[in-house]
Motif scaffolding. Structure first.
Motif, PDB file in Angstrom:
ATOM      1  N   ARG A 109       0.842  -1.203   0.000  1.00  0.00           N
ATOM      2  CA  ARG A 109       0.000   0.000   0.000  1.00  0.00           C
ATOM      3  C   ARG A 109       0.879   1.256   0.000  1.00  0.00           C
ATOM      4  NH1 ARG A 109      -3.200  -1.616   3.596  1.00  0.00           N
ATOM      5  NH2 ARG A 109      -2.091  -0.824   5.400  1.00  0.00           N
ATOM      6  N   HIS A 110       1.905   1.267   0.849  1.00  0.00           N
ATOM      7  CA  HIS A 110       2.811   2.416   0.931  1.00  0.00           C
ATOM      8  C   HIS A 110       3.539   2.638  -0.397  1.00  0.00           C
ATOM      9  CE1 HIS A 110       6.034   5.080   1.999  1.00  0.00           C
ATOM     10  NE2 HIS A 110       6.926   4.142   1.725  1.00  0.00           N
ATOM     11  N   ILE A 111       4.079   1.559  -0.948  1.00  0.00           N
ATOM     12  CA  ILE A 111       4.811   1.670  -2.218  1.00  0.00           C
ATOM     13  C   ILE A 111       3.898   2.207  -3.314  1.00  0.00           C
ATOM     14  CG2 ILE A 111       5.812   0.254  -4.073  1.00  0.00           C
ATOM     15  CD1 ILE A 111       7.131  -1.433  -1.761  1.00  0.00           C
ATOM     16  N   ASN A 112       2.695   1.689  -3.399  1.00  0.00           N
ATOM     17  CA  ASN A 112       1.744   2.159  -4.424  1.00  0.00           C
ATOM     18  C   ASN A 112       1.421   3.641  -4.244  1.00  0.00           C
ATOM     19  OD1 ASN A 112       1.681  -0.376  -5.606  1.00  0.00           O
ATOM     20  ND2 ASN A 112      -0.207  -0.993  -4.566  1.00  0.00           N
ATOM     21  N   GLU A 113       1.176   4.062  -3.008  1.00  0.00           N
ATOM     22  CA  GLU A 113       0.874   5.475  -2.744  1.00  0.00           C
ATOM     23  C   GLU A 113       2.077   6.360  -3.060  1.00  0.00           C
ATOM     24  OE1 GLU A 113      -0.820   6.290   1.135  1.00  0.00           O
ATOM     25  OE2 GLU A 113      -2.182   4.578   0.950  1.00  0.00           O
ATOM     26  N   GLU A 114       3.260   5.921  -2.638  1.00  0.00           N
ATOM     27  CA  GLU A 114       4.467   6.714  -2.868  1.00  0.00           C
ATOM     28  C   GLU A 114       4.752   6.862  -4.369  1.00  0.00           C
ATOM     29  OE1 GLU A 114       7.989   6.564   0.048  1.00  0.00           O
ATOM     30  OE2 GLU A 114       8.721   5.503  -1.734  1.00  0.00           O
ATOM     31  N   GLU A 115       4.594   5.766  -5.112  1.00  0.00           N
ATOM     32  CA  GLU A 115       4.838   5.834  -6.554  1.00  0.00           C
ATOM     33  C   GLU A 115       3.772   6.669  -7.267  1.00  0.00           C
ATOM     34  OE1 GLU A 115       5.526   1.834  -7.985  1.00  0.00           O
ATOM     35  OE2 GLU A 115       7.425   1.696  -6.884  1.00  0.00           O
ATOM     36  N   ALA A 116       2.537   6.641  -6.789  1.00  0.00           N
ATOM     37  CA  ALA A 116       1.478   7.482  -7.374  1.00  0.00           C
ATOM     38  C   ALA A 116       1.817   8.959  -7.178  1.00  0.00           C
ATOM     39  CB  ALA A 116       0.123   7.145  -6.755  1.00  0.00           C
ATOM     40  N   ILE A 117       2.296   9.306  -5.996  1.00  0.00           N
ATOM     41  CA  ILE A 117       2.706  10.693  -5.722  1.00  0.00           C
ATOM     42  C   ILE A 117       3.831  11.098  -6.670  1.00  0.00           C
ATOM     43  CG2 ILE A 117       3.873  12.172  -4.028  1.00  0.00           C
ATOM     44  CD1 ILE A 117       2.309  10.571  -1.839  1.00  0.00           C
ATOM     45  N   GLN A 118       4.756  10.194  -6.881  1.00  0.00           N
ATOM     46  CA  GLN A 118       5.885  10.497  -7.769  1.00  0.00           C
ATOM     47  C   GLN A 118       5.416  10.729  -9.201  1.00  0.00           C
ATOM     48  OE1 GLN A 118       9.308   7.787  -7.112  1.00  0.00           O
ATOM     49  NE2 GLN A 118       8.266   7.245  -5.201  1.00  0.00           N
ATOM     50  N   LYS A 119       4.479   9.900  -9.664  1.00  0.00           N
ATOM     51  CA  LYS A 119       3.940  10.064 -11.025  1.00  0.00           C
ATOM     52  C   LYS A 119       3.210  11.391 -11.153  1.00  0.00           C
ATOM     53  CE  LYS A 119       3.536   5.138 -11.913  1.00  0.00           C
ATOM     54  NZ  LYS A 119       2.632   3.979 -11.922  1.00  0.00           N
ATOM     55  N   GLU A 120       2.375  11.709 -10.159  1.00  0.00           N
ATOM     56  CA  GLU A 120       1.608  12.970 -10.180  1.00  0.00           C
ATOM     57  C   GLU A 120       2.514  14.187 -10.241  1.00  0.00           C
ATOM     58  OE1 GLU A 120      -0.868  13.074  -6.687  1.00  0.00           O
ATOM     59  OE2 GLU A 120      -1.883  11.208  -7.239  1.00  0.00           O
ATOM     60  N   ASN A 121       3.684  14.080  -9.625  1.00  0.00           N
ATOM     61  CA  ASN A 121       4.590  15.217  -9.530  1.00  0.00           C
ATOM     62  C   ASN A 121       5.755  15.132 -10.522  1.00  0.00           C
ATOM     63  OD1 ASN A 121       3.809  16.963  -7.021  1.00  0.00           O
ATOM     64  ND2 ASN A 121       3.439  14.829  -6.457  1.00  0.00           N
ATOM     65  N   ASN A 122       5.683  14.185 -11.458  1.00  0.00           N
ATOM     66  CA  ASN A 122       6.746  14.008 -12.459  1.00  0.00           C
ATOM     67  C   ASN A 122       8.133  13.903 -11.823  1.00  0.00           C
ATOM     68  OD1 ASN A 122       4.960  14.089 -14.718  1.00  0.00           O
ATOM     69  ND2 ASN A 122       4.862  16.319 -14.474  1.00  0.00           N
ATOM     70  N   TYR A 123       8.220  13.098 -10.792  1.00  0.00           N
ATOM     71  CA  TYR A 123       9.485  12.911 -10.078  1.00  0.00           C
ATOM     72  C   TYR A 123      10.495  12.207 -10.982  1.00  0.00           C
ATOM     73  CZ  TYR A 123      12.819  11.288  -6.558  1.00  0.00           C
ATOM     74  OH  TYR A 123      13.945  11.027  -5.840  1.00  0.00           O
ATOM     75  N   PRO A 124      11.662  12.801 -11.201  1.00  0.00           N
ATOM     76  CA  PRO A 124      12.640  12.217 -12.134  1.00  0.00           C
ATOM     77  C   PRO A 124      13.294  10.918 -11.628  1.00  0.00           C
ATOM     78  CG  PRO A 124      13.538  14.191 -11.097  1.00  0.00           C
ATOM     79  CD  PRO A 124      12.102  14.093 -10.677  1.00  0.00           C
TER      80      PRO A 124
END
Length: 185
Positions: free
Chosen positions: A105-120
């Motif tokens: 759950r944490h990994i999915n949420e963290e990666e979703a945040i990264q996608k939303e913010n275009n994290y390089p």
């Protein structure tokens, strides 16, 4: 850091050993000999990996991520405690289930945040997260097919906490800085 408690006629002797100085030179299901001082870890000796608690140095600066990391450490400690206390396989697997559910759950949420913010650094994060999931799968496979030994607990505890601390201190700190800077702009 390791803490070795050895029982003898005087009681428990406590030695602290830096993990960078430890080399395992002999292992089997019941014991391990550590090269640092030829300590034989068996039923009479208890070895504990230090730094098994979340602390402020691991903070990313993003409250939600930090709370999830704290919960991750709590669940890892629950799993280790269940093994150290020789609870039933059912209880140990239940502790692992809770850890896996939270981690995914944490990994999915963290990666979703990264996608939303275009994290390089998303690709690096995903690769490291897969390593962690592989580690959890390996633990599950071992628990389902073999007996738990002191050596397994030591190796598992060291590996999982080292991975968490390294990932949080480097990759997740970078993510936290990126997110904080993005919000300021």
């Amino acid at each position: 850091m390791y803490e070795v408690l050895k029982k003898d006629e005087r009681g428990l002797i406590n030695n602290k050993i830096a993990s960078s100085m430890v080399k395992f030179i002999h292992e089997d299901n019941d014991s391990v000999i550590m090269d640092i001082s030829r300590i034989n870890i068996s039923g009479e000796v208890l070895m504990h990996f230090m730094n098994s608690n979340w602390d402020a140095v691991l903070s990313t600066g993003v409250d939600n991520i930090d709370r999830q990391h704290q919960e991750l450490f709590r669940l890892i400690n629950n799993l280790v405690s269940a093994m150290n206390e020789e609870k039933s396989k059912v209880e140990i697997i239940k502790a692992l289930d809770s850890l896996e559910e939270h981690a995914i759950r944490h990994i999915n949420e963290e990666e979703a945040i990264q996608k939303e913010n275009n994290y390089p650094g998303l690709d690096i994060q995903q690769m490291q997260h897969e390593e962690f999931k592989d580690c959890l799968r390996h633990i599950r496979s071992f628990l389902e097919t073999r007996e738990i030994s002191t050596l397994f607990i030591i190796h598992m505890q060291e590996k999982i906490f080292k991975w968490c601390r390294k990932h949080m201190l480097t990759t997740d700190k970078d993510l936290g800085e990126f997110l904080i800077n993005s919000r300021r702009n």
